[in-house]
Design an enzyme around this catalytic site. Structure first.
Site, PDB file in Angstrom:
ATOM      1  N   LYS A  44      -3.310  56.523  45.371  1.00  0.00           N
ATOM      2  CA  LYS A  44      -4.721  56.912  45.295  1.00  0.00           C
ATOM      3  C   LYS A  44      -5.266  56.986  46.707  1.00  0.00           C
ATOM      4  CE  LYS A  44      -7.791  57.781  42.063  1.00  0.00           C
ATOM      5  NZ  LYS A  44      -7.548  58.338  40.733  1.00  0.00           N
TER       6      LYS A  44
HETATM    7  P1  NAD Z   1     -17.073  63.452  38.787  1.00  0.00           P
HETATM    8  O1  NAD Z   1     -17.494  63.184  40.179  1.00  0.00           O
HETATM    9  O2  NAD Z   1     -16.756  64.842  38.371  1.00  0.00           O
HETATM   10  O3  NAD Z   1     -18.184  62.888  37.758  1.00  0.00           O
HETATM   11  C1  NAD Z   1     -18.665  61.586  37.763  1.00  0.00           C
HETATM   12  C2  NAD Z   1     -19.843  61.540  36.799  1.00  0.00           C
HETATM   13  O4  NAD Z   1     -20.313  60.197  36.702  1.00  0.00           O
HETATM   14  C3  NAD Z   1     -21.046  62.365  37.252  1.00  0.00           C
HETATM   15  O5  NAD Z   1     -21.621  62.985  36.118  1.00  0.00           O
HETATM   16  C4  NAD Z   1     -22.010  61.318  37.808  1.00  0.00           C
HETATM   17  O6  NAD Z   1     -23.373  61.722  37.747  1.00  0.00           O
HETATM   18  C5  NAD Z   1     -21.717  60.185  36.870  1.00  0.00           C
HETATM   19  N1  NAD Z   1     -22.127  58.896  37.391  1.00  0.00           N
HETATM   20  C6  NAD Z   1     -21.943  58.381  38.629  1.00  0.00           C
HETATM   21  N2  NAD Z   1     -22.481  57.161  38.724  1.00  0.00           N
HETATM   22  C7  NAD Z   1     -23.018  56.893  37.524  1.00  0.00           C
HETATM   23  C8  NAD Z   1     -23.720  55.806  36.983  1.00  0.00           C
HETATM   24  N3  NAD Z   1     -23.987  54.712  37.705  1.00  0.00           N
HETATM   25  N4  NAD Z   1     -24.111  55.881  35.698  1.00  0.00           N
HETATM   26  C9  NAD Z   1     -23.841  56.974  34.938  1.00  0.00           C
HETATM   27  N5  NAD Z   1     -23.185  58.033  35.392  1.00  0.00           N
HETATM   28  C10 NAD Z   1     -22.793  57.991  36.668  1.00  0.00           C
HETATM   29  O7  NAD Z   1     -15.831  62.480  38.507  1.00  0.00           O
HETATM   30  P2  NAD Z   1     -14.685  62.629  37.438  1.00  0.00           P
HETATM   31  O8  NAD Z   1     -13.567  63.381  38.039  1.00  0.00           O
HETATM   32  O9  NAD Z   1     -15.286  63.069  36.149  1.00  0.00           O
HETATM   33  O10 NAD Z   1     -14.211  61.109  37.314  1.00  0.00           O
HETATM   34  C11 NAD Z   1     -14.906  60.148  36.514  1.00  0.00           C
HETATM   35  C12 NAD Z   1     -13.977  58.961  36.277  1.00  0.00           C
HETATM   36  O11 NAD Z   1     -12.772  59.407  35.663  1.00  0.00           O
HETATM   37  C13 NAD Z   1     -13.543  58.201  37.527  1.00  0.00           C
HETATM   38  O12 NAD Z   1     -13.374  56.845  37.199  1.00  0.00           O
HETATM   39  C14 NAD Z   1     -12.186  58.829  37.849  1.00  0.00           C
HETATM   40  O13 NAD Z   1     -11.371  57.971  38.611  1.00  0.00           O
HETATM   41  C15 NAD Z   1     -11.651  59.006  36.448  1.00  0.00           C
HETATM   42  N6  NAD Z   1     -10.596  60.007  36.312  1.00  0.00           N
HETATM   43  C16 NAD Z   1     -10.772  61.298  36.700  1.00  0.00           C
HETATM   44  C17 NAD Z   1      -9.732  62.212  36.511  1.00  0.00           C
HETATM   45  C18 NAD Z   1      -9.885  63.666  36.849  1.00  0.00           C
HETATM   46  O14 NAD Z   1      -8.945  64.432  36.536  1.00  0.00           O
HETATM   47  N7  NAD Z   1     -10.985  64.121  37.405  1.00  0.00           N
HETATM   48  C19 NAD Z   1      -8.507  61.797  35.965  1.00  0.00           C
HETATM   49  C20 NAD Z   1      -8.382  60.472  35.571  1.00  0.00           C
HETATM   50  C21 NAD Z   1      -9.428  59.586  35.745  1.00  0.00           C
END
Ligand code: NAD
Length: 431
Positions: A108
């Site tokens: 990561k």
């Molecule tokens: P992103 O940046 O696209 O979206 C994050 C979302 O969370 C946004 O809508 C933001 O407004 C919201 N957010 C942030 N802080 C917040 C809070 N305090 N309360 C409520 N909402 C809040 O990120 P993502 O890619 O969707 O990733 C989200 C999670 O999923 C992370 O933990 C990431 O590690 C995990 N993840 C992502 C992927 C991927 O393929 N993108 C894969 C596996 C895991």
């Protein structure tokens, strides 16, 4: 947000690991090898800002384990990024690749920055310089980055181009999550959310079979926290492909409740209007939506809650108030171990992050294979292959639940640890 800073995510991750290691009676020597990250790189690097000043940023790349294949994992841009967090996320990547049985290890990365405060050109300069800095440990057969919080296809394109420029030829396999035009894969953007949706459906089937859920599909209510890549595609695939009722969505700005359930058309419209951070959810309020806070989303009386934002959102402070019967973790680490205990004692069925959100790394693997071969697959084939991988992994973990009489998280760790431990034993300790 104060809570986030106090809790060591890596300590929490090791606590979860140790629970499983104890039950499966894991050899102590193997435990030592499996918990420690193999390699950690911290870089401080300068970026010329638009106003002529130079700012030094800090970034990290942690490779946790590579016994089953190259290191794999996303890179996030966020003001709270620190080594402890990146280490925990790399650790989870190892178990994620192993639980869905794809030939990768775990890694990561992250940069401590608020990307919303950068101009487009500052963001590009920061991305290219950071990627050059970590180039000494990455490579298409060594370590393959991908998107995570606040990093998207455009940033993947800059990273791929930077690496390719530095080594003198286009290298598609260096990152996944790229745009389609430059070696991306069909179905990658939606993959994590789609995978979470598959896990929700499998969880519903599993609980029905066990006689623990007596509701028709159209009576099952769902709330999603986070409307970024994971949350929005979960919302879209859920409203397009199931009869469940999605009653609440939220992002950083707050959220909406709609008793009759959001339609796929509404979700598509909200995605269009919030894409690329042009607006937050609350900026695009529509008639008939009831505004709710992020705390409300967590404690709503729904059947399924899917936290898809950031880590440590359900802790010992609010776990008691959670009313959902199922939690399917789209985000990494949304529950602390203390919250886990409280929820398990209330018989909440929890599908752990590294199983529920493994759809992203699975299609990243498909993208990497396509890129290495310069040969690209059809969307329907990718969706089918993803569905098979996710369903098999869910059923495999559910069987382990029965075998060891444990919860889903512990069972997922047991399956993943078995695979990595076996690979480690077979390869032996060099020299
Ligand atoms: P992103 O940046 O696209 O979206 C994050 C979302 O969370 C946004 O809508 C933001 O407004 C919201 N957010 C942030 N802080 C917040 C809070 N305090 N309360 C409520 N909402 C809040 O990120 P993502 O890619 O969707 O990733 C989200 C999670 O999923 C992370 O933990 C990431 O590690 C995990 N993840 C992502 C992927 C991927 O393929 N993108 C894969 C596996 C895991």
């Amino acid at each position: 947000m104060e809570e986030t800073k106090k809790i060591s995510l890596f300590d929490n991750a090791v606590k979860q690991f140790d629970r499983a290691a104890h039950i499966m009676e894991l050899d102590r020597n193997i435990r030592e090898v499996l918990i420690k990250p193999k390699r950690e790189l911290t870089v401080n690097f300068p970026v010329c800002m638009d106003d002529g000043t130079v700012k030094v940023f800090t970034g990290y790349r942690v490779q946790h384990n590579v016994s089953r294949g190259p290191a794999k994992g996303g890179i996030r841009y966020h003001p709270n990024v620190n080594l402890d967090e990146v280490r925990a996320l790399a650790f989870w990547m190892t178990w994620k690749s192993a639980v869905v049985d794809i030939p990768y290890g775990g890694a990561k990365g992250g940069v401590t920055v608020d990307p919303l405060k950068l101009s487009d050109s500052e963001l590009e300069k920061l991305s290219r310089r950071f990627f050059s800095e970590i180039q000494i440990i990455i490579g298409e057969e060594k370590d393959i980055p991908a998107p995570d919080v606040n990093t998207d296809g455009q940033i993947m394109a800059w990273w791929m181009d930077t690496y390719s420029m530095n080594i003198g030829h286009t290298t598609l396999g260096i990152v996944t999550g790229k745009p389609l035009e430059i070696g991306g894969s069909e179905g990658r953007t939606e993959a994590t959310g789609r995978g979470v949706n598959i896990c929700i459906q499998e969880a519903v089937k599993y609980l029905r079979d066990k006689g623990k859920l007596n509701k028709k599909d159209e009576e099952i209510t769902v709330a999603i926290q986070g409307f970024g890549n994971v949350g929005s595609y979960l919302a879209l695939t859920l409203t397009e492909e199931t009869d469940y009722k999605l009653v609440a969505i939220s992002d950083y700005s707050g959220g909406f409740y709609k008793e009759s359930g959001f339609t796929a058309e509404e979700i598509r419209r909200l995605m269009e209007r919030t894409r690329g951070r042009k607006a937050l959810l609350l900026d695009v309020n529509e008639e008939g939506y009831k505004e709710i806070t992020n705390e409300d989303v967590i404690t709503l009386d729904v059947d399924v809650l899917s936290p898809c934002a950031l880590e440590n959102v359900i802790t010992e402070d609010n776990a008691d108030q959670v009313k959902a019967k199922m939690i399917v973790e789209g985000a990494n680490g949304p529950l602390t171990p203390e919250a886990d205990d409280i929820l398990l004692s209330k018989n909440v069925f929890i599908v752990p992050d590294f199983l529920a959100n493994a759809g992203g790394v699975t299609v990243s693997y498909f993208e990497w294979v396509q890129g290495l071969q310069w040969n690209f697959w059809e969307l329907e084939d990718i969706r089918k292959a993803l569905h098979k991988k996710m369903k098999n992994a869910f059923c495999d973990v559910a069987k382990t639940v029965e075998k060891y009489e444990v919860d889903m998280r512990t069972a997922a760790y047991i399956r993943a640890i078995e695979r990595v431990a076996n690979a480690t034993k077979l390869r032996g300790i060099y020299p």
